[in-house]
Write a protein that holds these residues in place. Structure first.
Motif, PDB file in Angstrom:
ATOM      1  N   ALA A  40       0.555  -1.147  -0.002  1.00 44.56           N
ATOM      2  CA  ALA A  40      -0.178  -0.054   0.052  1.00 44.56           C
ATOM      3  C   ALA A  40       0.953   1.163  -0.111  1.00 44.56           C
ATOM      4  CB  ALA A  40      -0.944  -0.120   1.223  1.00 44.56           C
ATOM      5  N   GLU A  41       2.100   1.151   0.749  1.00 44.72           N
ATOM      6  CA  GLU A  41       2.944   2.357   0.679  1.00 44.72           C
ATOM      7  C   GLU A  41       3.307   2.694  -0.599  1.00 44.72           C
ATOM      8  OE1 GLU A  41       5.145   2.662   4.890  1.00 44.72           O
ATOM      9  OE2 GLU A  41       5.677   0.788   3.902  1.00 44.72           O
ATOM     10  N   VAL A  42       3.664   1.541  -1.514  1.00 41.16           N
ATOM     11  CA  VAL A  42       4.175   1.586  -2.801  1.00 41.16           C
ATOM     12  C   VAL A  42       3.119   2.216  -3.708  1.00 41.16           C
ATOM     13  CG1 VAL A  42       5.147   0.417  -4.875  1.00 41.16           C
ATOM     14  CG2 VAL A  42       6.124  -0.184  -2.422  1.00 41.16           C
ATOM     15  N   LEU A  43       1.830   1.567  -3.479  1.00 37.64           N
ATOM     16  CA  LEU A  43       0.734   2.043  -4.627  1.00 37.64           C
ATOM     17  C   LEU A  43       0.482   3.409  -4.193  1.00 37.64           C
ATOM     18  CD1 LEU A  43      -1.708   1.120  -6.316  1.00 37.64           C
ATOM     19  CD2 LEU A  43      -2.890   0.874  -4.201  1.00 37.64           C
ATOM     20  N   LEU A  44       0.461   4.021  -2.962  1.00 33.48           N
ATOM     21  CA  LEU A  44       0.157   5.385  -2.854  1.00 33.48           C
ATOM     22  C   LEU A  44       1.245   6.287  -2.904  1.00 33.48           C
ATOM     23  CD1 LEU A  44      -2.375   4.729   0.128  1.00 33.48           C
ATOM     24  CD2 LEU A  44      -2.852   5.300  -2.380  1.00 33.48           C
ATOM     25  N   GLY A  45       2.578   5.724  -2.784  1.00 32.02           N
ATOM     26  CA  GLY A  45       3.866   6.581  -3.014  1.00 32.02           C
ATOM     27  C   GLY A  45       3.802   7.493  -1.617  1.00 32.02           C
ATOM     28  N   VAL A  46       3.580   6.785  -0.366  1.00 33.71           N
ATOM     29  CA  VAL A  46       3.691   7.361   0.899  1.00 33.71           C
ATOM     30  C   VAL A  46       4.322   6.372   1.986  1.00 33.71           C
ATOM     31  CG1 VAL A  46       1.740   8.802   0.374  1.00 33.71           C
ATOM     32  CG2 VAL A  46       1.588   6.513   1.649  1.00 33.71           C
ATOM     33  N   SER A  47       4.748   6.822   2.936  1.00 29.76           N
ATOM     34  CA  SER A  47       5.333   6.295   4.172  1.00 29.76           C
ATOM     35  C   SER A  47       4.021   6.082   5.095  1.00 29.76           C
ATOM     36  CB  SER A  47       6.589   7.062   4.748  1.00 29.76           C
ATOM     37  OG  SER A  47       6.625   6.540   6.016  1.00 29.76           O
ATOM     38  N   ALA A  48       3.778   5.017   5.601  1.00 31.83           N
ATOM     39  CA  ALA A  48       3.048   4.612   6.645  1.00 31.83           C
ATOM     40  C   ALA A  48       3.103   5.425   7.767  1.00 31.83           C
ATOM     41  CB  ALA A  48       2.873   3.080   6.940  1.00 31.83           C
ATOM     42  N   GLN A  49       4.416   5.713   8.174  1.00 35.86           N
ATOM     43  CA  GLN A  49       4.717   6.423   9.503  1.00 35.86           C
ATOM     44  C   GLN A  49       4.185   7.925   9.216  1.00 35.86           C
ATOM     45  OE1 GLN A  49       8.597   5.467  10.145  1.00 35.86           O
ATOM     46  NE2 GLN A  49       8.087   4.276  11.924  1.00 35.86           N
ATOM     47  N   ARG A  50       4.543   8.164   7.999  1.00 35.80           N
ATOM     48  CA  ARG A  50       3.868   9.830   7.599  1.00 35.80           C
ATOM     49  C   ARG A  50       2.526  10.093   7.538  1.00 35.80           C
ATOM     50  NH1 ARG A  50       8.387  12.882   4.184  1.00 35.80           N
ATOM     51  NH2 ARG A  50      10.003  12.374   5.573  1.00 35.80           N
ATOM     52  N   GLY A  53      -3.084   8.218  10.643  1.00 39.46           N
ATOM     53  CA  GLY A  53      -4.077   9.105  11.267  1.00 39.46           C
ATOM     54  C   GLY A  53      -4.523  10.178  10.272  1.00 39.46           C
ATOM     55  N   MET A  54      -3.988  10.279   8.757  1.00 34.85           N
ATOM     56  CA  MET A  54      -4.597  11.098   7.949  1.00 34.85           C
ATOM     57  C   MET A  54      -5.860  10.387   7.454  1.00 34.85           C
ATOM     58  SD  MET A  54      -1.101  12.424   5.995  1.00 34.85           S
ATOM     59  CE  MET A  54      -2.157  13.094   4.600  1.00 34.85           C
ATOM     60  N   TYR A  55      -6.647  11.361   6.810  1.00 34.40           N
ATOM     61  CA  TYR A  55      -7.805  11.212   6.120  1.00 34.40           C
ATOM     62  C   TYR A  55      -7.399  10.466   4.765  1.00 34.40           C
ATOM     63  CZ  TYR A  55     -12.348  11.983   3.874  1.00 34.40           C
ATOM     64  OH  TYR A  55     -13.489  11.840   2.953  1.00 34.40           O
ATOM     65  N   LEU A  56      -7.718   9.239   4.576  1.00 39.77           N
ATOM     66  CA  LEU A  56      -7.382   8.892   3.202  1.00 39.77           C
ATOM     67  C   LEU A  56      -7.698   9.513   1.997  1.00 39.77           C
ATOM     68  CD1 LEU A  56      -6.209   6.340   1.586  1.00 39.77           C
ATOM     69  CD2 LEU A  56      -8.531   5.433   1.382  1.00 39.77           C
ATOM     70  N   CYS A  57      -8.871  10.063   2.001  1.00 35.87           N
ATOM     71  CA  CYS A  57      -9.239  10.978   0.957  1.00 35.87           C
ATOM     72  C   CYS A  57      -8.251  12.150   0.763  1.00 35.87           C
ATOM     73  CB  CYS A  57     -10.762  10.948   0.861  1.00 35.87           C
ATOM     74  SG  CYS A  57     -11.408   9.510   0.834  1.00 35.87           S
ATOM     75  N   SER A  58      -7.818  12.557   1.597  1.00 35.02           N
ATOM     76  CA  SER A  58      -6.810  13.779   1.429  1.00 35.02           C
ATOM     77  C   SER A  58      -5.738  13.550   0.596  1.00 35.02           C
ATOM     78  CB  SER A  58      -6.308  14.482   2.812  1.00 35.02           C
ATOM     79  OG  SER A  58      -5.535  13.395   3.431  1.00 35.02           O
ATOM     80  N   LEU A  59      -5.255  12.228   0.468  1.00 33.30           N
ATOM     81  CA  LEU A  59      -4.013  11.563  -0.138  1.00 33.30           C
ATOM     82  C   LEU A  59      -4.560  11.221  -1.774  1.00 33.30           C
ATOM     83  CD1 LEU A  59      -2.479   8.929   1.919  1.00 33.30           C
ATOM     84  CD2 LEU A  59      -1.719  11.395   1.485  1.00 33.30           C
ATOM     85  N   LEU A  89      -4.269   9.081  -8.477  1.00 33.19           N
ATOM     86  CA  LEU A  89      -3.311   9.115  -7.570  1.00 33.19           C
ATOM     87  C   LEU A  89      -2.869  10.767  -7.440  1.00 33.19           C
ATOM     88  CD1 LEU A  89      -1.305   5.948  -7.726  1.00 33.19           C
ATOM     89  CD2 LEU A  89      -3.103   6.511  -6.113  1.00 33.19           C
ATOM     90  N   SER A  90      -1.952  11.119  -6.560  1.00 30.80           N
ATOM     91  CA  SER A  90      -1.310  12.442  -6.672  1.00 30.80           C
ATOM     92  C   SER A  90      -0.568  12.600  -7.749  1.00 30.80           C
ATOM     93  CB  SER A  90      -0.254  12.670  -5.359  1.00 30.80           C
ATOM     94  OG  SER A  90       0.581  11.700  -5.387  1.00 30.80           O
ATOM     95  N   ALA A  91      -0.238  13.965  -8.182  1.00 30.96           N
ATOM     96  CA  ALA A  91       0.618  14.249  -9.291  1.00 30.96           C
ATOM     97  C   ALA A  91       0.043  13.866 -10.721  1.00 30.96           C
ATOM     98  CB  ALA A  91       2.216  13.843  -9.143  1.00 30.96           C
ATOM     99  N   GLY A  92      -1.276  13.807 -10.701  1.00 30.48           N
ATOM    100  CA  GLY A  92      -1.753  13.370 -12.021  1.00 30.48           C
ATOM    101  C   GLY A  92      -1.619  11.731 -12.491  1.00 30.48           C
ATOM    102  N   GLN A  93      -1.071  11.022 -11.515  1.00 32.51           N
ATOM    103  CA  GLN A  93      -1.050   9.700 -11.999  1.00 32.51           C
ATOM    104  C   GLN A  93      -2.441   8.808 -11.756  1.00 32.51           C
ATOM    105  OE1 GLN A  93       2.186   8.079  -9.690  1.00 32.51           O
ATOM    106  NE2 GLN A  93       3.749   9.056 -10.991  1.00 32.51           N
ATOM    107  N   GLU A  94      -2.561   7.728 -12.509  1.00 32.37           N
ATOM    108  CA  GLU A  94      -3.747   7.068 -12.334  1.00 32.37           C
ATOM    109  C   GLU A  94      -3.449   5.543 -12.334  1.00 32.37           C
ATOM    110  OE1 GLU A  94      -6.760   6.297 -15.403  1.00 32.37           O
ATOM    111  OE2 GLU A  94      -7.757   7.818 -14.377  1.00 32.37           O
ATOM    112  N   VAL A  95      -3.928   4.721 -11.582  1.00 30.01           N
ATOM    113  CA  VAL A  95      -3.759   3.190 -11.775  1.00 30.01           C
ATOM    114  C   VAL A  95      -5.180   2.611 -11.711  1.00 30.01           C
ATOM    115  CG1 VAL A  95      -1.704   3.385 -10.323  1.00 30.01           C
ATOM    116  CG2 VAL A  95      -3.741   3.164  -8.913  1.00 30.01           C
ATOM    117  N   VAL A  96      -5.051   1.389 -12.323  1.00 32.16           N
ATOM    118  CA  VAL A  96      -6.146   0.453 -12.389  1.00 32.16           C
ATOM    119  C   VAL A  96      -5.917  -0.414 -11.395  1.00 32.16           C
ATOM    120  CG1 VAL A  96      -7.410  -1.115 -14.064  1.00 32.16           C
ATOM    121  CG2 VAL A  96      -6.176   0.953 -14.873  1.00 32.16           C
TER     122      VAL A  96
END
Length: 127
Positions: A40-50, A53-59, A89-96
């Motif tokens: 999930a970290e790779v898919l979303l391009g984020v670190s779980a630690q960072r 607690g964030m609202y998923l939809c803000s990503l 996803l962020s930065a204009g990327q899209e995944v199926v």
């Protein structure tokens, strides 16, 4: 105590989940991120630690329909599966992706959602 998704002091369950190629995301009743595995970290391009607690939809600011479906699944307490979602996803990327949403009522503390997400465009490119 380490945030869920942290590799330091991780439980056996977390270590096993981190070996999966399927993204596993646990959200609380407010759709805040409480756990991400490595996929999930790779898919979303984020670190779980960072993002703990964030609202998923803000990503996923361009994924209003997806976020609405998550909120409805939680409210209705009904699981569902969707195939070949074009997830922006962020930065204009899209995944199926194909994904399964499972409401969890009996979790300690409060209800939440378990998301299992498989990135399909990677599989499509291979075949």
């Amino acid at each position: 105590m380490n945030a869920p998704g942290s590799k330091i002091g991780a439980s056996l369950e977390s270590l096993l989940l981190d070996q999966l190629t399927t993204s596993v995301i646990y959200l609380d009743r407010h759709l805040r991120i409480r756990y991400l595995n490595s996929a999930a970290e790779v898919l979303l391009g984020v670190s779980a630690q960072r993002v703990y607690g964030m609202y998923l939809c803000s990503l996923l600011p361009e994924a209003e329909k997806f976020c609405g479906k998550l909120a409805e699944a939680l409210r209705a307490d009904e699981p569902y599966t969707e195939r070949e979602l074009h997830l922006p996803l962020s930065a204009g990327q899209e995944v199926v992706v194909d994904y399964v949403v499972t409401p969890l009522r009996d979790t300690p503390g409060a209800p939440g959602l378990l998301l299992e997400v498989v990135q399909q465009d990677r599989h499509l490119r291979i075949s």
